[in-house]
Design an enzyme around this catalytic site. Structure first.
Site, PDB file in Angstrom:
ATOM      1  N   GLU A   1       0.360  -5.468  11.458  1.00 42.35           N
ATOM      2  CA  GLU A   1       0.943  -4.972  10.181  1.00 42.35           C
ATOM      3  C   GLU A   1       2.417  -5.254  10.113  1.00 42.35           C
ATOM      4  O   GLU A   1       3.226  -5.763   9.213  1.00 42.35           O
ATOM      5  CB  GLU A   1       0.786  -3.546  10.187  1.00 42.35           C
ATOM      6  CG  GLU A   1       1.384  -2.757   8.900  1.00 42.35           C
ATOM      7  CD  GLU A   1       0.955  -1.397   8.649  1.00 42.35           C
ATOM      8  OE1 GLU A   1      -0.034  -0.991   8.419  1.00 42.35           O
ATOM      9  OE2 GLU A   1       1.747  -0.647   9.055  1.00 42.35           O
TER      10      GLU A   1
ATOM     11  N   HIS B   1       4.855   0.217  -0.256  1.00 38.87           N
ATOM     12  CA  HIS B   1       5.755  -0.735   0.503  1.00 38.87           C
ATOM     13  C   HIS B   1       4.670  -1.753   0.958  1.00 38.87           C
ATOM     14  O   HIS B   1       3.525  -1.702   0.865  1.00 38.87           O
ATOM     15  CB  HIS B   1       6.248  -0.102   1.646  1.00 38.87           C
ATOM     16  CG  HIS B   1       5.198   0.439   2.500  1.00 38.87           C
ATOM     17  ND1 HIS B   1       4.864   1.621   2.380  1.00 38.87           N
ATOM     18  CD2 HIS B   1       4.979  -0.063   3.858  1.00 38.87           C
ATOM     19  CE1 HIS B   1       3.822   1.985   3.522  1.00 38.87           C
ATOM     20  NE2 HIS B   1       3.822   0.853   4.247  1.00 38.87           N
TER      21      HIS B   1
ATOM     22  N   HIS C   1      -1.299 -10.160  -1.908  1.00 31.52           N
ATOM     23  CA  HIS C   1      -0.402  -9.861  -3.068  1.00 31.52           C
ATOM     24  C   HIS C   1      -1.187  -8.721  -4.092  1.00 31.52           C
ATOM     25  O   HIS C   1      -1.074  -8.709  -5.413  1.00 31.52           O
ATOM     26  CB  HIS C   1      -0.074 -11.036  -3.875  1.00 31.52           C
ATOM     27  CG  HIS C   1       0.983 -11.919  -3.439  1.00 31.52           C
ATOM     28  ND1 HIS C   1       0.675 -12.779  -2.240  1.00 31.52           N
ATOM     29  CD2 HIS C   1       2.333 -11.788  -3.467  1.00 31.52           C
ATOM     30  CE1 HIS C   1       1.777 -13.138  -1.752  1.00 31.52           C
ATOM     31  NE2 HIS C   1       2.791 -12.865  -2.344  1.00 31.52           N
TER      32      HIS C   1
ATOM     33  N   HIS D   1       0.954  -1.149   0.110  1.00 28.32           N
ATOM     34  CA  HIS D   1       0.047  -0.038  -0.163  1.00 28.32           C
ATOM     35  C   HIS D   1       0.934   1.297   0.034  1.00 28.32           C
ATOM     36  O   HIS D   1       2.085   1.147   0.194  1.00 28.32           O
ATOM     37  CB  HIS D   1      -1.090   0.018   1.248  1.00 28.32           C
ATOM     38  CG  HIS D   1      -0.269   0.067   2.443  1.00 28.32           C
ATOM     39  ND1 HIS D   1      -1.022   0.392   3.630  1.00 28.32           N
ATOM     40  CD2 HIS D   1       0.924  -0.080   3.097  1.00 28.32           C
ATOM     41  CE1 HIS D   1      -0.284   0.604   4.806  1.00 28.32           C
ATOM     42  NE2 HIS D   1       0.818   0.145   4.456  1.00 28.32           N
TER      43      HIS D   1
ATOM     44  N   HIS E   1       3.502  -5.295   3.343  1.00 27.37           N
ATOM     45  CA  HIS E   1       3.530  -6.057   4.930  1.00 27.37           C
ATOM     46  C   HIS E   1       3.094  -7.145   4.834  1.00 27.37           C
ATOM     47  O   HIS E   1       2.309  -7.670   3.860  1.00 27.37           O
ATOM     48  CB  HIS E   1       2.565  -5.193   5.868  1.00 27.37           C
ATOM     49  CG  HIS E   1       2.855  -3.584   6.059  1.00 27.37           C
ATOM     50  ND1 HIS E   1       3.942  -3.419   6.809  1.00 27.37           N
ATOM     51  CD2 HIS E   1       2.334  -2.635   5.696  1.00 27.37           C
ATOM     52  CE1 HIS E   1       4.031  -1.941   6.894  1.00 27.37           C
ATOM     53  NE2 HIS E   1       2.992  -1.607   6.061  1.00 27.37           N
TER      54      HIS E   1
ATOM     55  N   CYS F   1       6.137   6.139   4.760  1.00 25.51           N
ATOM     56  CA  CYS F   1       5.063   5.120   4.035  1.00 25.51           C
ATOM     57  C   CYS F   1       4.181   5.953   2.856  1.00 25.51           C
ATOM     58  O   CYS F   1       2.967   5.285   2.683  1.00 25.51           O
ATOM     59  CB  CYS F   1       4.058   4.934   5.506  1.00 25.51           C
ATOM     60  SG  CYS F   1       4.796   3.786   6.429  1.00 25.51           S
TER      61      CYS F   1
END
Length: 151
Positions: free
Chosen positions: A137, A30, A76, A17, A32, A26
């Site tokens: 996260e 990137h 994904h 996201h 998670h 952020c």
């Protein structure tokens, strides 16, 4: 004394996201390795002729709901807030074959867990309530949703 039992199932999925307008790293795309803990509450089935006798809900039934509503959708995928200029980036990435998910909120853990609560609650049998969600996260950061905070 009641017979309500809470049961929890854990799910794992990988999602990328970007946080549009954020003032830190952020803001960049990137990813998670999310862990989602889904806790429901209800009474175990007491009818001995029922194949689900003794269960609040079959873990397989809960898995089917969460996989269809959350995991299969978010795993994904790259998630963007569709109400930002990121929608242009999303179109470009999608044209290149990327799995893009446009949502109508900033894709933070907090907002994702609110979205997940609505989606999962709608699919649960009427005698089962969503008790809580925990969306982890990173190893040290998570957001939680509790039904009793939202009544």
């Amino acid at each position: 004394m009641g017979n309500n039992i809470r049961i929890t199932k854990k799910f794992d999925f990988e999602t990328a996201h970007a946080l549009y307008g954020y003032d830190g790293k952020c803001k960049n795309i990137h990813g998670h390795s999310y862990k989602l803990f889904v806790t429901v509450i209800g009474k175990p089935i007491t009818d001995k002729s029922n194949v689900k006798y003794g269960m609040v809900i079959d873990f397989g039934d809960l898995k089917k709901i969460v996989k269809e509503e959350i995991v299969n959708v978010f795993d994904h995928a790259t998630v963007f807030n569709k109400n930002t200029p990121h929608v242009e980036l999303a179109k470009d990435l999608e044209a290149l074959g990327h799995n893009i998910l446009l949502v109508d909120y900033q894709p933070t853990s907090e907002m994702m867990v609110l979205d997940f609560a609505k989606k999962i609650s709608k699919r649960l049998p009427k005698q089962i309530m969503l008790h809580s969600l925990k969306l982890q996260e990173t190893e040290t950061a998570f957001a939680e949703w509790f039904a009793y905070d939202n009544n």
